[in-house]
Every structure is written in structure tokens, then in C-alpha cells.
Design a protein around this motif. Structure first.
Motif, short mmCIF file in Angstrom:
data_model
loop_
_atom_site.label_atom_id
_atom_site.label_comp_id
_atom_site.label_asym_id
_atom_site.label_seq_id
_atom_site.Cartn_x
_atom_site.Cartn_y
_atom_site.Cartn_z
N LEU A 243 0.84 -1.20 0.00
CA LEU A 243 0.00 0.00 0.00
C LEU A 243 0.88 1.25 0.00
O LEU A 243 0.43 2.33 0.37
N ALA A 244 2.15 1.04 -0.41
CA ALA A 244 3.09 2.16 -0.35
C ALA A 244 2.61 3.34 -1.18
O ALA A 244 2.89 4.49 -0.86
N ARG A 245 1.90 3.05 -2.25
CA ARG A 245 1.42 4.14 -3.08
C ARG A 245 -0.04 4.47 -2.80
O ARG A 245 -0.67 5.21 -3.55
N ARG A 246 -0.59 3.93 -1.71
CA ARG A 246 -1.95 4.25 -1.28
C ARG A 246 -1.89 4.69 0.18
O ARG A 246 -2.38 3.99 1.08
N PRO A 247 -1.28 5.84 0.47
CA PRO A 247 -1.00 6.22 1.85
C PRO A 247 -2.23 6.29 2.75
O PRO A 247 -2.17 5.89 3.90
N VAL A 248 -3.33 6.77 2.23
CA VAL A 248 -4.52 6.90 3.08
C VAL A 248 -5.00 5.51 3.51
O VAL A 248 -5.29 5.27 4.68
N LEU A 249 -4.99 4.59 2.56
CA LEU A 249 -5.42 3.23 2.89
C LEU A 249 -4.49 2.61 3.92
O LEU A 249 -4.92 1.92 4.83
N PHE A 250 -3.20 2.91 3.78
CA PHE A 250 -2.27 2.32 4.74
C PHE A 250 -2.49 2.90 6.14
O PHE A 250 -2.46 2.16 7.13
N VAL A 251 -2.71 4.19 6.22
CA VAL A 251 -2.97 4.81 7.52
C VAL A 251 -4.18 4.15 8.18
O VAL A 251 -4.18 3.84 9.38
N LEU A 252 -5.20 3.91 7.39
CA LEU A 252 -6.42 3.29 7.94
C LEU A 252 -6.13 1.87 8.45
O LEU A 252 -6.50 1.51 9.56
N VAL A 253 -5.45 1.09 7.65
CA VAL A 253 -5.23 -0.31 8.04
C VAL A 253 -4.27 -0.38 9.23
O VAL A 253 -4.39 -1.24 10.11
N ARG A 254 -3.35 0.57 9.29
CA ARG A 254 -2.43 0.58 10.43
C ARG A 254 -3.20 0.90 11.73
O ARG A 254 -2.98 0.26 12.76
N ALA A 255 -4.08 1.88 11.63
CA ALA A 255 -4.89 2.23 12.80
C ALA A 255 -5.73 1.04 13.26
O ALA A 255 -5.82 0.73 14.45
N LEU A 256 -6.30 0.34 12.28
CA LEU A 256 -7.10 -0.84 12.61
C LEU A 256 -6.24 -1.93 13.24
O LEU A 256 -6.64 -2.61 14.19
N GLY A 257 -5.03 -2.07 12.70
CA GLY A 257 -4.12 -3.09 13.21
C GLY A 257 -3.69 -2.80 14.64
O GLY A 257 -3.62 -3.69 15.48
N GLU A 258 -3.39 -1.51 14.91
CA GLU A 258 -2.93 -1.14 16.25
C GLU A 258 -4.02 -1.35 17.29
O GLU A 258 -3.73 -1.64 18.46
N ALA A 259 -5.28 -1.22 16.87
CA ALA A 259 -6.38 -1.34 17.84
C ALA A 259 -6.84 -2.80 17.99
O ALA A 259 -7.57 -3.12 18.92
N TRP A 260 -6.43 -3.63 17.05
CA TRP A 260 -6.92 -5.01 17.04
C TRP A 260 -6.66 -5.68 18.38
O TRP A 260 -5.61 -5.47 18.95
N PRO A 261 -7.50 -6.51 18.94
CA PRO A 261 -8.76 -6.96 18.33
C PRO A 261 -9.92 -6.00 18.54
O PRO A 261 -11.06 -6.33 18.18
N GLY A 262 -9.63 -4.80 19.09
CA GLY A 262 -10.72 -3.84 19.27
C GLY A 262 -11.05 -3.13 17.97
O GLY A 262 -10.39 -3.34 16.95
N ASP A 263 -12.04 -2.29 18.01
CA ASP A 263 -12.39 -1.51 16.82
C ASP A 263 -11.86 -0.08 16.98
O ASP A 263 -11.33 0.28 18.03
N VAL A 264 -11.99 0.71 15.92
CA VAL A 264 -11.52 2.09 15.95
C VAL A 264 -12.69 3.00 15.56
O VAL A 264 -13.39 2.72 14.58
N GLY A 265 -12.85 4.06 16.34
CA GLY A 265 -13.95 4.98 16.06
C GLY A 265 -13.74 5.74 14.76
O GLY A 265 -12.61 5.96 14.32
#
Lengths: 406, 227
Positions: A243-265
Motif C-alpha cells: 500500500l506504499a502508493r496508497r497512503p490513506v489506505l495504509f494509515v487506515l489499516v495501520r490504525a485498525l491493526g494497532e487497535a486489534w482486536p478492538g475496533d476504531v472509532g
């Protein structure tokens, strides 16, 4: 070979550059030029060395092809030490042919290893692998064997095959010790150090943990879904999504990953992805669009489910999620992490991946370049950026092995 | 017109050298820079050590630790050895240096032989052979060749020299007066000559440079002696 050339060659082979110079300093015949060049290289006068070797190659001419080829190889090695990678590899390839056709196997191998290291420095890992594959490992001198193992180790490290890299490094160290060349021994020891240094951080809700390369490899091989913030992508075993060329998508998935197994608002996701603290309806709509895109791309790895307050990452087959971050924070760390895949990046791609402006990235790269932590190839629009090899080849000069044995 | 093109037209046809035997490489010797023959033993200059071996069985019988980076000669009593830019006169029994004279090429010398009370010294890339006074090193005369000179020997009044230029290596008999090439023996491809000496009979001994070998080559026109 005449008397002083032979004496000087002996001095050079023993690393006595000054002793060699003393004997040929005032001579301008081609063998003397070549030896002066090699002596200068051993003394670290690379620019002068290059001039002399080039001059010598020209003076030998096509009439003495073997001697000429040896000069070309020596010059290529000096260029490598200077990190001047602009020259076309055509001359070196022709020299390899000449050396091998005329039975100078040792210098032929030496030339092939120089070519392999050049490809490594250029991030052309497949070319480096191909060049190394053509080196017959049997019957190499200890010095050449050490270099061959170092190249192999670098390739294995790049592929994060830490165990095979470790084995290659051990062989490199043993061969370097046998060679008795101090620069080689130092380089092999240095390369070993790469295995012990922090390579990444593992981030999760529980906190953060520093990982060595082998632990990174273990993490990637654990079967977990890895959100790789070093290379900006998703990985699971051998499968990868960049996702190196899709920065917004990467930011989203990283946030989701950091919160896992919880959700992110939603607000948190909007704040991180769109950098705004006052979201309105348009932001919410954009988030839905981006999550939809991410969902489609991430499908082979995980589902992204909506929750009451936001979204949650649900990896396929109930796998764990791990987030790998660069070993240190900051723009330059992120840049280096991206470049550590060994590929040649353009400034615009780096800016895109980091979600920063090209100016910001340009400035960071300039600083890193001044510190010799990145390097550029090409000019203007075709300029690409590279990180040094993981093992960081020292400017070792094995030039004594390119001495004319005649 | 260059001297080379002049000479080429009159050069005799080249024949193939017949290699009879090979010796070496010798322990701890990266190259052979010079060879001589003392009537019994063949001496090879291997850089830091003179190695004397029996030409019949190749067995090493003597060694002398001495810098020896180019031609070697034997005058009937002493060894003469080019080392850096001088020529040392060595007692073969003790290995002691008895005298030293300057080399005529100031270190660009390659190839040495003894004949007619003089030393004959090859000057490699300058394609010359000098005759010098062994007492003082004074230059007596110079013969021009048209090839790099990498070994010189006299046998039965014939002056031979080894050449090694690029891929080509030959044994050449030349006219000592004019330098004209009278006879040519080509070595096989990849076989260089870095030193030359006749055994006074039917063989030449040729230093093989970086191969570290000494090769015995049949001298043309001489019947093989019974051994």
C-alpha cells in the motif's frame, strides 16, 4: 614482468602500498601505471587511482587484452568504493569474458563479485543474484570466498531469510579470517552486527516491543497478519499487498491493526487519515469510500467490518494481527524503512507513501544523503533513491587479487 | 613506417615450440621470473627465493633466500640475479652476495644471461638487450628487438630471447649484430615466457611467469642427447 614491477607487485600483494609506489613512482609504462593505481587505491586515493587505472588500461590497449581487462576490473572496484554507479557495466562484462577466455579464473570471479555488489548497491537484487549464481564457489581463494558469502548473506537478509543469512555470514567470517585481510574481517564482523541491532518495533494494544531481524522474520513467518509499517503493506507468510502508493489506505489499516482486536472509532480514523479534528459529513462519506477501497484490496487477508462506532479488522481464518513499525520514529526513519526494501524509489513515490510533501521528503533525503545513509542514482526526473545495503559494504579493496600474475 | 612493419615482412615463418617437460609450481612461489642452468641444476627465481632443481627428476635440491624478481644467470662460478634495479653476484654455495652492479634498465630489466665475459640483460617493454660489463655495470652495446624481451640466452654462438606480448609468446633467435629475427618458436596460447636459459645442449628452460612453472623446450636442430 620486469624486476621493479615484480617487486612492486609483491609489495602490493602484501599490502605495502608505499613500498610499491617507491619502486614505480617515476615510471609511466602501462604496468607501472596500473600498479600506481592499485597502490593509490590501497591508500584511499580513489579518484587518483581511477585516473591511473584508466590510463593504464588505455595504454595496454587491445594488444594486451588480459592486462587491460585486469585494469578495467580494478577500476570498477575503485568505482564501487567511490559509490560511483553511473558507469555502464558493459566494460566490466567484457573484461569478465576476456579474463575467463584467457584462463584467469581468479580475476574473473573477482570481476563477477564486483558486478554483483554493484547490482546490490543499485537495489537490483535479481541481477545481483544472477551474477552471484555464475560464481563457482569451489576453489575460491579465502578472500574471494568471503566476498561471495557476504553478497549471498546480503541477498538472504534482504529476503529476510535470517537463518540462511546467518549461515552465510558465519562462512564469510571464517573465510575472511583465513584470508588475513583486515578490511574483510572487519566487514564480515560488521555484517554480523546487523543481526543484533533493532530492526523494527512490534506495536499492539499491549504496548511496544523491539525486534531483531530474526524476530522480524519470525513474526512474518508466524502466520499472523502483519501490518508492515516499514514497507507500508500487509503481509501474511509469503503473500504481500503493498500500500506504499496508497497512503490513506495504509494509515487506515495501520490504525485498525494497532487497535486489534478492538475496533476504531470513525472520528479517530478520520483524524488520522484526513488530518482533521472537525469532521463533517463529507469526511464521513470519504471514509466510507476509502474503507470500501481498503476492504476490496485487503479481501485476501482480512475483512473489515463495521461496528457501532467505527470499524474493526477481522483477519481471515481467525489469525492474529501484528503491526511492525520502523525501529525509530520520525520522518527519516520512515524514509529509511521504505528504502530498506532495496528498491529504487522516486522522490514522488516516497512523498506519496509517507503522505508528506515532496519538498519535505526532498529535505529529509538531502540530510540523509549528507550522512551517507541514502544515495541517489540518476538525474532530475529519473533520479531514484536507495538505502545502502543492510550489511553496508565497506570500501574494501581486494585489489591485490587483480594483480597481473604474469 | 614503424620498425615493426619493416621487420614483419622479413620475419621467418613461425614454428611451434615443443615442450618436453614441465616443472613446478614450487612451494610458496607465485611466479617464476628467471631461470638459469649451472651445468647440473636448473635455477628458478621465484620472487623471494632461488630454487635449484634437478632437470631429470624435478627434485628441488637447493634454495637460496634472496630477492629475485627478474632474470637469473650463471657464469660458471657465480649466480647473477636481477633484484629491483641492481644485479647481484651470488655465491651459489653460501648464498652470499659478493657484489652488486646497477642494472642498465634501472629496474625495467627482465632477462639475464652470461656469455663472452659479459652479462646480457633484457629490457622488457623497451624491447632491448644490453651487453654490460659485469665488473662495473657499464653499458657496452645495445641490440634492439621488435618484441618485449623477457629472457635472454646464448647457446653455441646463437643469441635467443623470449618474448611475451599480450597473448603471444615466442622463443626467438636473433642476429646479435642487426637484431634481425632468424628463427621463431611459438609457445602454445596461454603459455608465457618470463625467463630463458639453454642447458648448453638440446633444451631451453623457460620460466612460465604467473603459472609458477618452468618448461623445458626442445632446441630445434639439435638431436636429443642420451640420458
Amino acid at each position: 614482468m620486469d624486476a621493479l614491477i615484480a617487486t612492486a607487485a609483491r609489495a602490493l600483494a602484501m599490502g605495502d602500498a608505499l613500498g610499491a609506489l617507491q619502486r614505480v613512482a617515476l615510471r609511466d609504462d602501462p604496468p607501472a601505471l596500473a600498479q600506481r593505481g592499485i597502490a593509490m587505491a590501497q591508500l584511499g586515493e580513489h579518484a587518483r587511482a581511477r585516473e591511473l587505472l584508466r590510463h593504464a588500461a588505455h595504454a595496454f590497449g587491445s594488444h594486451e587484452p588480459l592486462a587491460q581487462a585486469r585494469c578495467v576490473v580494478a577500476e570498477a572496484e575503485v568505482a564501487l568504493a567511490l559509490r560511483d554507479l553511473a558507469e555502464s557495466p558493459r566494460h566490466l562484462a567484457a573484461a569478465v569474458d576476456t579474463l575467463e577466455a584467457r584462463g584467469d579464473a581468479a580475476n574473473g570471479v573477482h570481476a563477477r563479485l564486483i558486478a554483483a555488489r554493484r547490482w546490490l548497491l543499485l537495489g537490483r537484487l535479481d541481477d545481483a543474484r544472477a551474477a552471484l549464481a555464475r560464481v563457482d564457489p569451489h576453489g575460491l581463494t579465502p578472500a574471494l570466498a568471503a566476498v561471495a558469502e557476504l553478497v549471498a548473506a546480503e541477498l538472504e537478509l534482504r529476503a529476510l531469510r535470517v537463518d540462511t543469512a546467518r549461515a552465510a555470514l558465519a562462512r564469510a567470517q571464517a573465510a575472511a579470517a583465513r584470508s588475513g585481510v583486515p578490511a574483510l574481517m572487519a566487514e564480515a564482523a560488521d555484517a554480523q552486527g546487523v543481526l543484533e541491532r533493532p530492526a523494527a518495533r512490534l506495536q499492539g494494544v499491549a504496548g511496544e516491543q523491539v525486534l531483531r531481524l530474526d524476530e522480524v522474520a519470525a513474526c512474518l513467518g508466524s502466520g499472523a497478519l502483519v501490518v508492515d509499517a516499514c514497507r507500508h503493506g500487509l503481509r501474511r507468510g509469503d503473500e504481500a499487498l503493498s500500500l506504499a502508493r496508497r497512503p490513506v489506505l495504509f494509515v487506515l489499516v495501520r490504525a485498525l491493526g494497532e487497535a486489534w482486536p478492538g475496533d476504531v472509532g470513525r472520528e479517530v480514523l478520520i483524524a488520522r487519515a484526513f488530518r482533521t479534528r472537525r469532521p463533517d459529513e463529507t469526511h464521513r462519506a470519504r471514509l466510507r469510500v476509502e474503507i470500501g477501497r481498503l476492504r476490496a484490496l485487503a479481501k485476501p487477508f482480512a475483512d473489515i467490518d463495521a461496528t457501532a462506532r467505527g470499524f474493526v479488522l477481522r483477519p481471515n481464518d481467525g489469525r492474529d494481527v501484528a503491526v511492525l513499525a520502523p525501529p525509530i520514529d520520525g520522518d527519516s526513519a520512515a524514509l529509511l524503512a521504505l528504502l530498506s526494501d532495496g528498491a529504487a524509489w522516486s522522490t514522488s513515490a516516497l512523498a506519496l507513501a509517507l503522505g508528506a510533501s515532496q519538498r519535505t521528503v526532498q529535505r529529509a533525503l538531502a540530510t540523509l544523503e549528507a550522512e551517507a545513509r541514502v544515495r541517489a542514482v540518476g538525474r532530475a526526473r529519473s533520479r531514484r533513491w536507495l538505502a545502502p545495503s543492510l550489511a553496508g559494504f565497506a570500501t574494501i579493496l581486494l585489489l591485490p587479487t587483480t594483480l597481473p600474475p604474469a | 613506417m614503424t620498425p615493426e612493419t619493416l621487420d614483419r615482412s622479413t620475419e621467418p615463418a613461425v614454428r611451434t615450440a615443443e615442450i618436453v617437460r614441465e616443472f613446478g609450481p614450487f612451494p610458496d612461489a607465485a611466479a617464476v621470473h628467471g631461470v638459469t642452468h649451472d651445468g647440473h641444476l636448473v635455477w628458478a627465481a621465484t620472487g623471494t627465493r632461488l630454487v635449484a632443481f634437478d632437470g631429470r627428476d624435478g627434485k628441488t635440491l637447493r634454495t637460496i633466500e634472496h630477492p629475485c624478481d627478474a632474470g637469473t644467470a650463471f657464469d660458471g662460478t657465480h649466480l647473477w640475479q636481477i633484484a629491483e634495479s641492481r644485479i647481484d653476484k651470488i655465491d651459489p654455495a653460501s648464498g652470499d652476495v659478493l657484489a652488486s652492479i646497477p642494472a642498465p634498465g634501472h629496474g625495467a630489466d627482465s632477462g639475464l644471461t652470461w656469455a663472452e665475459g659479459s652479462l646480457w640483460v633484457g629490457q622488457y617493454r623497451d624491447r632491448k638487450i644490453h651487453r654490460i660489463d659485469p665488473a662495473t655495470g657499464a653499458l657496452l652495446r645495445t641490440i634492439e628487438s621488435n618484441r618485449f624481451v623477457t629472457g635472454v640466452t646464448w647457446v653455441d654462438g646463437e643469441l635467443w630471447h623470449g618474448t611475451w606480448e599480450g597473448d603471444e609468446s615466442e622463443l626467438r633467435r636473433i642476429d646479435a649484430a642487426s637484431g634481425a629475427v632468424l628463427e621463431r618458436l611459438a609457445m602454445p596460447a596461454g603459455t608465457g615466457i618470463s625467463g630463458l636459459e639453454s642447458d648448453g645442449a638440446d633444451l631451453f628452460y623457460c620460466g612460465g611467469g604467473g603459472s609458477g612453472k618452468v618448461r623445458a623446450v626442445r632446441r630445434p636442430g639439435v638431436p636429443a642427447k642420451d640420458s
